[in-house]
Design a protein around this motif. Structure first.
Motif, PDB file in Angstrom:
ATOM      1  N   MET A   1       0.861  -1.292  -0.118  1.00 49.64           N
ATOM      2  CA  MET A   1       0.177  -0.053   0.013  1.00 49.64           C
ATOM      3  C   MET A   1       0.954   1.294   0.094  1.00 49.64           C
ATOM      4  SD  MET A   1      -3.159   0.321  -0.254  1.00 49.64           S
ATOM      5  CE  MET A   1      -4.789   0.345   0.283  1.00 49.64           C
ATOM      6  N   THR A   2       2.197   1.237   0.529  1.00 46.24           N
ATOM      7  CA  THR A   2       2.990   2.296   0.558  1.00 46.24           C
ATOM      8  C   THR A   2       3.059   2.833  -0.797  1.00 46.24           C
ATOM      9  OG1 THR A   2       4.334   0.594   1.800  1.00 46.24           O
ATOM     10  CG2 THR A   2       4.646   3.048   2.288  1.00 46.24           C
ATOM     11  N   LYS A   3       3.437   1.962  -1.672  1.00 47.04           N
ATOM     12  CA  LYS A   3       3.855   2.239  -3.076  1.00 47.04           C
ATOM     13  C   LYS A   3       2.573   3.108  -3.869  1.00 47.04           C
ATOM     14  CE  LYS A   3       7.205  -1.039  -4.006  1.00 47.04           C
ATOM     15  NZ  LYS A   3       7.857  -1.837  -5.139  1.00 47.04           N
ATOM     16  N   LEU A   4       1.567   2.530  -3.171  1.00 41.79           N
ATOM     17  CA  LEU A   4       0.176   3.353  -4.144  1.00 41.79           C
ATOM     18  C   LEU A   4       0.252   4.510  -3.479  1.00 41.79           C
ATOM     19  CD1 LEU A   4      -2.394   3.393  -5.373  1.00 41.79           C
ATOM     20  CD2 LEU A   4      -3.494   2.316  -3.625  1.00 41.79           C
ATOM     21  N   THR A   5       0.570   4.853  -2.251  1.00 35.27           N
ATOM     22  CA  THR A   5       0.245   6.067  -1.611  1.00 35.27           C
ATOM     23  C   THR A   5       1.293   7.057  -2.258  1.00 35.27           C
ATOM     24  OG1 THR A   5      -0.184   5.270   0.612  1.00 35.27           O
ATOM     25  CG2 THR A   5       0.661   7.301   0.653  1.00 35.27           C
ATOM     26  N   GLU A   6       2.612   6.493  -2.530  1.00 35.84           N
ATOM     27  CA  GLU A   6       3.680   7.281  -3.102  1.00 35.84           C
ATOM     28  C   GLU A   6       3.268   7.679  -4.615  1.00 35.84           C
ATOM     29  OE1 GLU A   6       7.100   5.065  -3.002  1.00 35.84           O
ATOM     30  OE2 GLU A   6       7.293   4.533  -0.974  1.00 35.84           O
ATOM     31  N   VAL A   7       2.682   6.735  -5.331  1.00 33.38           N
ATOM     32  CA  VAL A   7       2.087   7.088  -6.726  1.00 33.38           C
ATOM     33  C   VAL A   7       1.215   8.032  -6.589  1.00 33.38           C
ATOM     34  CG1 VAL A   7       0.816   6.194  -8.516  1.00 33.38           C
ATOM     35  CG2 VAL A   7       2.969   4.842  -7.605  1.00 33.38           C
ATOM     36  N   LEU A   8       0.288   7.997  -5.699  1.00 39.82           N
ATOM     37  CA  LEU A   8      -0.893   9.100  -5.692  1.00 39.82           C
ATOM     38  C   LEU A   8      -0.315  10.481  -5.237  1.00 39.82           C
ATOM     39  CD1 LEU A   8      -3.536   7.085  -3.852  1.00 39.82           C
ATOM     40  CD2 LEU A   8      -3.444   7.549  -6.257  1.00 39.82           C
ATOM     41  N   GLN A   9       0.646  10.567  -4.256  1.00 42.95           N
ATOM     42  CA  GLN A   9       1.444  11.617  -3.937  1.00 42.95           C
ATOM     43  C   GLN A   9       2.204  12.086  -5.251  1.00 42.95           C
ATOM     44  OE1 GLN A   9       3.980  11.208  -0.864  1.00 42.95           O
ATOM     45  NE2 GLN A   9       4.311  13.375  -0.621  1.00 42.95           N
ATOM     46  N   PHE A  10       2.826  11.291  -6.021  1.00 41.23           N
ATOM     47  CA  PHE A  10       3.722  11.959  -7.140  1.00 41.23           C
ATOM     48  C   PHE A  10       2.545  12.413  -7.931  1.00 41.23           C
ATOM     49  CE2 PHE A  10       4.509  10.819 -11.535  1.00 41.23           C
ATOM     50  CZ  PHE A  10       5.965  11.731 -11.559  1.00 41.23           C
ATOM     51  N   ILE A  11       1.371  12.049  -8.186  1.00 38.05           N
ATOM     52  CA  ILE A  11       0.569  12.355  -9.222  1.00 38.05           C
ATOM     53  C   ILE A  11      -0.068  13.753  -8.928  1.00 38.05           C
ATOM     54  CG2 ILE A  11      -1.689  11.827 -10.299  1.00 38.05           C
ATOM     55  CD1 ILE A  11      -0.958   9.021 -10.209  1.00 38.05           C
ATOM     56  N   SER A  12      -0.346  13.744  -7.415  1.00 34.95           N
ATOM     57  CA  SER A  12      -0.772  15.178  -7.167  1.00 34.95           C
ATOM     58  C   SER A  12       0.197  16.391  -7.157  1.00 34.95           C
ATOM     59  CB  SER A  12      -1.385  14.960  -5.627  1.00 34.95           C
ATOM     60  OG  SER A  12       0.044  14.920  -4.762  1.00 34.95           O
ATOM     61  N   GLN A  13       1.590  15.926  -7.382  1.00 37.44           N
ATOM     62  CA  GLN A  13       2.482  16.904  -7.572  1.00 37.44           C
ATOM     63  C   GLN A  13       2.927  16.947  -9.038  1.00 37.44           C
ATOM     64  OE1 GLN A  13       5.537  15.302  -5.176  1.00 37.44           O
ATOM     65  NE2 GLN A  13       4.495  15.967  -3.207  1.00 37.44           N
TER      66      GLN A  13
END
Length: 94
Positions: free
Chosen positions: A1-13
């Motif tokens: 799940m951490t990778k998904l959080t990282e991906v979502l954070q990346f997309i938001s930026q």
């Protein structure tokens, strides 16, 4: 799940150009997965899928294969048109 959080954070930026690249990559992945799933099917194959209408797992026979979907005869459950990537082949043991 951490990778998904990282991906979502990346997309938001991301800026708009980078977001378009992410969307194109996701669409390509979805198209490839659909093509792989379609190649495994043939008319007369027994498949199963989970109904989005709360009817549980439904089995049926492939009657027609389209580019993005498959037509199924599910006997008592009627006729369905289902996306190929939602189907699982049922091995009959023959």
């Amino acid at each position: 799940m951490t990778k998904l959080t990282e991906v979502l954070q990346f997309i938001s930026q991301c800026d708009e150009s980078e977001r378009k690249q992410v969307i194109n990559a996701l669409n390509t992945q979805r198209r490839v997965a659909n093509e792989v799933a379609t190649r495994q099917l043939h008319i007369g194959a027994r498949v199963k899928f989970t109904s989005s209408k709360g009817r549980g797992i439904i089995e049926g026979i492939v009657t027609k294969i389209n580019k993005k979907s498959v037509k199924l005869d599910c006997e008592d459950h009627g006729r369905w048109t289902v996306s190929t990537n939602l189907l699982t082949l049922v091995h009959t043991g023959k």
